[in-house]
Design an enzyme around this catalytic site. Structure first.
Site, PDB file in Angstrom:
ATOM      1  N   VAL A 101      11.488   2.570 -10.711  1.00  0.00           N
ATOM      2  CA  VAL A 101      10.973   3.889 -11.100  1.00  0.00           C
ATOM      3  C   VAL A 101      11.551   4.928 -10.143  1.00  0.00           C
ATOM      4  CG1 VAL A 101       8.896   5.295 -11.409  1.00  0.00           C
ATOM      5  CG2 VAL A 101       8.877   2.874 -12.039  1.00  0.00           C
TER       6      VAL A 101
ATOM      7  N   GLY B 283       0.800  -1.222   0.000  1.00  0.00           N
ATOM      8  CA  GLY B 283       0.000   0.000   0.000  1.00  0.00           C
ATOM      9  C   GLY B 283       0.830   1.268   0.000  1.00  0.00           C
TER      10      GLY B 283
ATOM     11  N   HIS C 197       4.813   1.190  -7.936  1.00  0.00           N
ATOM     12  CA  HIS C 197       3.781   0.150  -7.855  1.00  0.00           C
ATOM     13  C   HIS C 197       2.917   0.159  -9.122  1.00  0.00           C
ATOM     14  CE1 HIS C 197       4.342   1.223  -3.455  1.00  0.00           C
ATOM     15  NE2 HIS C 197       4.518  -0.090  -3.408  1.00  0.00           N
TER      16      HIS C 197
ATOM     17  N   LYS D 263      13.688  -2.486  -7.796  1.00  0.00           N
ATOM     18  CA  LYS D 263      14.098  -1.623  -6.676  1.00  0.00           C
ATOM     19  C   LYS D 263      14.487  -2.479  -5.465  1.00  0.00           C
ATOM     20  CE  LYS D 263      13.515   1.570  -3.305  1.00  0.00           C
ATOM     21  NZ  LYS D 263      13.030   0.758  -2.232  1.00  0.00           N
ATOM     22  N   ASP D 264      13.687  -3.507  -5.193  1.00  0.00           N
ATOM     23  CA  ASP D 264      13.998  -4.432  -4.096  1.00  0.00           C
ATOM     24  C   ASP D 264      14.676  -5.652  -4.711  1.00  0.00           C
ATOM     25  OD1 ASP D 264      12.515  -3.061  -1.779  1.00  0.00           O
ATOM     26  OD2 ASP D 264      11.063  -3.071  -3.395  1.00  0.00           O
TER      27      ASP D 264
END
Ligand code: AMP
Length: 287
Positions: A176, A31, A37, A149-150
């Site tokens: 991003v 969230g 996302h 990113k992760d």
């Protein structure tokens, strides 16, 4: 767009999809969504007949209680953004259905989860692997979308999907960034304007490493020494780690090759940030 607030409503909605030839694209999130996302949702929209996102702040992957407590939330805004991306359904499970009374089975994470984030955040990947397996079992997607990113999380999930034959294609998506290079993260909202400015040193240092690589330097030690110096020169920033690793094993490398990543983690004030740059892939900040 449908919102499923129980396992049963999710199951009812997806049952016809499972038995047909439709392809379910799944985007798990915690969230407080941002463009990172949404880029996953967009990629899923382009390749599947049905797109399901989840919003679940998974307590078992937080090793720091205050991080969980302070994690930003805005469900109404998240739903508006997902609907705009053409997502078909959002699963927002209650805790008691994810971890019912007596829950006690956890995944022992693979070897590539041991270092870096795994070492700094004990139990983190155990929680990640377990919740991802539960979410895959409840959703039974064809493909699941994860951000580069992760990067270590991505490598860990690829590994468990393969080892445990989860039957899901794990699709990596580019990092991003904000226009100035800061990797988007839900936690960025905690940064003061000065901290946000200080935080830029991480993406700048990693990008500088890529430039060095492109100029022909291959000795990982040199990247790390130079990067550490740059990060330590910013008084408001504490270096957690900086390393050059293989993108699959997350073991450190000595001589850098195209399959490697420059990874780093810093603390700025009370906020911990991670980022990485691939040496030879297309999602560079300034290709
Ligand atoms: P989170 O909500 O932080 O658990 O992230 C959910 C998914 O979004 C994970 O697969 C992340 O890797 C991905 N993600 C988070 N930030 C970014 C970003 N800046 N760029 C691309 N993907 C991201």
């Amino acid at each position: 767009m449908d919102v499923y607030r129980s396992v049963e409503t999710l199951r009812q909605a997806l049952e016809p999809e499972w038995s047909s030839k439709s392809r379910i694209g799944f985007v798990p999130t915690m969230g407080f969504l941002h463009e990172g996302h949404l880029s996953l949702a967009r990629a899923a929209r382009g390749e599947n007949t049905k797109v399901i996102a989840s919003i679940y702040l998974n307590p078992t992957q937080f090793n720091d209680a205050s991080d969980l407590e302070n994690y930003p939330r805005d469900e109404a805004r998240d739903l508006t953004l997902l609907e705009r991306e053409g997502v078909d359904g959002v699963f927002i499970p209650p805790h008691e259905e994810m971890y019912p009374d007596g829950f006690s089975t956890y995944i022992d994470p693979p070897a590539n989860a041991r270092r870096w984030e795994g070492e700094r955040r004990p139990g983190h990947f155990r929680g990640v692997c377990t919740v991802v397996a539960i979410l895959f079992n409840l959703t039974r997607p064809t493909r699941a979308y994860f951000g580069r990113k992760d990067a270590q999380q991505l490598a860990v999930i690829r590994r468990i999907a393969k080892d445990l034959r989860l039957g899901v294609e794990v699709v990596p998506c580019p990092t991003v960034r904000e226009p100035d290079g800061l990797a988007m993260s839900s936690r960025n909202v905690h940064l003061s304007p000065k901290e946000r400015n200080d935080a830029l040193i991480l993406s700048q240092t990693l990008l500088e490493g890529v430039r060095l690589y492109r100029s022909g330097v291959r000795n990982a030690e040199r990247f790390i020494a130079q990067g550490e110096k740059a990060i330590q020169s910013i008084p408001g920033v504490r270096l957690d780690y900086l390393a050059v690793v293989n993108q699959n094993t997350f073991e450190p490398v000595v001589t850098i090759g195209d399959d490697d990543l420059f990874i780093g983690a810093i603390r700025v004030g009370r906020t911990r940030l991670i980022d990485n740059q691939p040496f030879a892939q297309s999602d560079l900040l300034f290709p």
